[in-house]
Design a protein around this motif. Structure first.
Motif, PDB file in Angstrom:
ATOM      1  N   VAL A 146      10.605  18.115  -2.582  1.00 54.59           N
ATOM      2  CA  VAL A 146       9.775  17.624  -3.696  1.00 54.59           C
ATOM      3  C   VAL A 146       9.610  16.110  -3.588  1.00 54.59           C
ATOM      4  N   LEU A 147      10.660  15.435  -3.145  1.00 52.74           N
ATOM      5  CA  LEU A 147      10.622  13.979  -2.984  1.00 52.74           C
ATOM      6  C   LEU A 147       9.997  13.547  -1.656  1.00 52.74           C
ATOM      7  N   GLY A 148       9.688  14.539  -0.808  1.00 51.94           N
ATOM      8  CA  GLY A 148       9.107  14.223   0.494  1.00 51.94           C
ATOM      9  C   GLY A 148      10.142  13.746   1.499  1.00 51.94           C
TER      10      GLY A 148
ATOM     11  N   GLN B 251      11.348   7.363   6.781  1.00 55.24           N
ATOM     12  CA  GLN B 251      11.990   8.137   5.712  1.00 55.24           C
ATOM     13  C   GLN B 251      12.871   7.222   4.859  1.00 55.24           C
ATOM     14  N   VAL B 252      13.428   6.181   5.484  1.00 56.49           N
ATOM     15  CA  VAL B 252      14.244   5.203   4.744  1.00 56.49           C
ATOM     16  C   VAL B 252      13.345   4.434   3.770  1.00 56.49           C
ATOM     17  N   LEU B 253      12.149   4.048   4.227  1.00 54.46           N
ATOM     18  CA  LEU B 253      11.205   3.340   3.344  1.00 54.46           C
ATOM     19  C   LEU B 253      10.827   4.239   2.162  1.00 54.46           C
ATOM     20  N   ARG B 254      10.567   5.495   2.444  1.00 57.58           N
ATOM     21  CA  ARG B 254      10.216   6.437   1.369  1.00 57.58           C
ATOM     22  C   ARG B 254      11.374   6.556   0.372  1.00 57.58           C
ATOM     23  N   PHE B 255      12.579   6.718   0.893  1.00 59.62           N
ATOM     24  CA  PHE B 255      13.757   6.853   0.043  1.00 59.62           C
ATOM     25  C   PHE B 255      13.944   5.595  -0.821  1.00 59.62           C
ATOM     26  N   PHE B 256      13.695   4.436  -0.220  1.00 60.95           N
ATOM     27  CA  PHE B 256      13.790   3.162  -0.945  1.00 60.95           C
ATOM     28  C   PHE B 256      12.784   3.131  -2.101  1.00 60.95           C
TER      29      PHE B 256
ATOM     30  N   ASN C 256       0.837  -1.218   0.000  1.00 61.91           N
ATOM     31  CA  ASN C 256       0.000   0.000   0.000  1.00 61.91           C
ATOM     32  C   ASN C 256       0.862   1.254   0.000  1.00 61.91           C
ATOM     33  N   ALA C 257       2.050   1.158   0.621  1.00 51.94           N
ATOM     34  CA  ALA C 257       2.915   2.336   0.772  1.00 51.94           C
ATOM     35  C   ALA C 257       3.418   2.845  -0.573  1.00 51.94           C
ATOM     36  N   ARG C 258       3.598   1.945  -1.548  1.00 50.69           N
ATOM     37  CA  ARG C 258       4.198   2.386  -2.811  1.00 50.69           C
ATOM     38  C   ARG C 258       3.341   3.427  -3.538  1.00 50.69           C
ATOM     39  N   PRO C 259       2.050   3.161  -3.819  1.00 51.33           N
ATOM     40  CA  PRO C 259       1.270   4.222  -4.479  1.00 51.33           C
ATOM     41  C   PRO C 259       1.098   5.467  -3.607  1.00 51.33           C
ATOM     42  N   MET C 260       1.000   5.275  -2.289  1.00 44.11           N
ATOM     43  CA  MET C 260       0.884   6.444  -1.397  1.00 44.11           C
ATOM     44  C   MET C 260       2.085   7.368  -1.574  1.00 44.11           C
ATOM     45  N   ILE C 261       3.283   6.791  -1.528  1.00 42.06           N
ATOM     46  CA  ILE C 261       4.517   7.580  -1.628  1.00 42.06           C
ATOM     47  C   ILE C 261       4.704   8.139  -3.038  1.00 42.06           C
ATOM     48  N   MET C 262       4.485   7.284  -4.052  1.00 41.08           N
ATOM     49  CA  MET C 262       4.768   7.711  -5.420  1.00 41.08           C
ATOM     50  C   MET C 262       3.849   8.834  -5.874  1.00 41.08           C
TER      51      MET C 262
END
Length: 469
Positions: A408-410, A289-294, A39-45
């Motif tokens: 911009v990348l959050g 933040q590491v998950l987001r960066f990944f 679920n995190a991937r579309p949320m972050i992207m």
């Protein structure tokens, strides 16, 4: 700016329906459990896509729903002996906490399906009136797929192919269908299920109609971008197009964006394989933040493999940026004022070229992997050229630029302040006292503050245990 449009299967120049504005709808989660890293991937992207549009000066109306009526929610509610709304509200709240921890901006609107029922009934009635839907004897309402000539244009399937894929025997409970391809818009209630009154029967909406109605209410008949995971292309998004375009008589979405799947150690994530991770599971080992960066380390349309090694690499990459920002912050406090030197002016021109490289990557279908690469080049420039002899203007200029592009990348470039153990214990004690006094709002607020500080609580029989994320 170019976007890969699933509808045309090619990159297209982005032209908004209204100049300077972007209307964007992203399918959100079904709230029956804690959100998982898939679920995190579309949320972050798609949060990153939104951030880039805002960076470029667009006014973005960003709508992302919560599906809060569903078989899985009802099943969990029955298991716990509570109303379905208790389950959905609990997990909407938890999902919002996880989104905040991943630095995802709240949507302009987060609609919930159960609060939009009348709009669904109205759209279904419109579809019936226009000859695109029909009610069976038991009160089930079906969309007449054959009535929409363009059905299959998103998934690139045609009705003949779909027809041949169905068995001759009709599925139990679908005897009222005129065609096996027809799909449910409204279904009768079953024992123990939530239901609403409608002209056809006491029941609840089908999944697909929910998003069509919420997109229409909050964004209008036609929108710029509709996004979600690639697993939603068929049948969900295909059916949304059919319903919306037949009901509204207008093109539904100009651009369709879909992110690729997330695998775990090169295998599909599933509970049966024991490789199923919630966002909270990851938060116990890493700052989110590491998950987001990944997630940003690969192009959103590519499949992404999650592994401990890749997360460690992302942790190290993020640390390089934070260390550089720490250094620049320290240099800025010591630096002398004054204008840029000739050499520094030249280097700032180099930095501006890297900003252009970052923007070029983002404008090429939001290539975050290349955008991150441009940030690393900026970090390298800062590390090799910023020192005690630099002017305040130069050091501050580099720091502001890196912070802006990371924004911009959050990615948050301010390092979290380390919390002392005694501070944590004091806050936990205050939370326990609040719970004793049945002040659960305060207890939840304290837990939320601790989570923001990177402290994860676990309530056990032996008492409260805590760990740093």
């Amino acid at each position: 700016m170019k976007i890969f449009n699933t509808l045309s299967r090619r990159k297209e120049e982005f032209v908004p329906l209204t100049p300077g504005e972007v209307k964007m709808y992203v399918c959100g989660p079904t709230v029956y459990n804690l959100p998982h890293i898939g679920n995190a991937r579309p949320m972050i992207m798609f949060d990153t896509v939104r951030r880039y549009f805002e960076y470029k000066g667009y006014k973005v109306s960003f709508v992302s729903n919560f599906t809060d009526v569903d078989d899985k929610i009802i099943k969990k509610a029955n298991e716990e002996g509570v109303d379905a709304s208790v389950i959905s509200e609990r997990y909407i709240k938890e999902c919002k906490k996880d989104m905040k921890a991943m630095n995802i901006e709240p949507a302009t609107v987060h609609p919930q399906a159960t609060q939009e029922i009348q709009g669904m009934i109205d759209m279904i009635q419109t579809l019936i009136d226009k000859g695109h839907a029909y009610a069976a004897e038991d009160g089930t309402v079906y969309f007449k797929t054959g009535s929409f000539e363009e059905y299959g244009k998103l998934s690139h399937k045609n009705l003949d192919e779909l027809q041949s894929g169905f068995r001759e025997i009709k599925v139990t409970g679908e005897e009222g269908k005129e065609d096996p391809n027809d799909f449910v818009l409204w279904k009768p209630k079953k024992e123990g299920e939530p239901y609403w009154e409608s002209p056809w029967c006491q029941g609840r909406p089908g999944w697909h109609i929910e998003c069509s109605v919420m997109a229409k209410r909050y964004l209008g008949d036609s929108i710029d971008i509709h996004a979600g995971g690639e697993d939603l292309i068929f049948p969900h998004h295909e059916n949304e197009i059919a319903q919306s375009e037949c009901a509204n008589g207008k093109p539904f979405a100009a651009y369709w964006m879909h992110n690729g799947f997330l695998n775990i150690d090169n295998k599909k994530m599933s509970k049966s394989l024991g490789n199923f991770f919630t966002i909270r599971d990851i938060a116990e080992k890493y700052d989110l933040q590491v998950l987001r960066f990944f997630m940003l380390s690969a192009h959103y349309r590519s499949p992404l493999n999650f592994s401990a090694e890749l997360m460690e690499a992302s942790k190290n990459g993020l640390e390089r940026i934070l260390t550089c920002m720490d250094k620049l912050k320290e240099l800025e406090t010591k630096a002398e004022g004054g204008q840029l030197t000739a050499e520094e002016t030249q280097r700032m021109a180099q930095a501006d070229k890297l900003r252009e490289k970052f923007e070029a990557a983002m404008e090429d279908d939001f290539n975050t992997a290349d955008a991150v690469s441009a940030v690393f080049e900026l970090v390298k420039l800062a590390n090799s050229t910023a020192d005690n002899s630099g002017t305040e203007a130069y050091v501050a200029g580099l720091r502001a630029l890196i912070a802006r592009l990371c924004g911009v990348l959050g990615i948050i470039t301010e390092r979290r302040i380390e919390v002392l153990d005694e501070e944590v214990e004091a806050m936990i004690a205050a939370r326990q006292q609040a719970r004793k006094e049945k002040n659960f709002a305060l207890a939840d607020e304290i837990r939320g503050k601790l989570l923001d500080m990177g402290i994860v609580l676990e309530d056990t029989r032996e008492g409260v245990k805590w760990k740093r994320a």
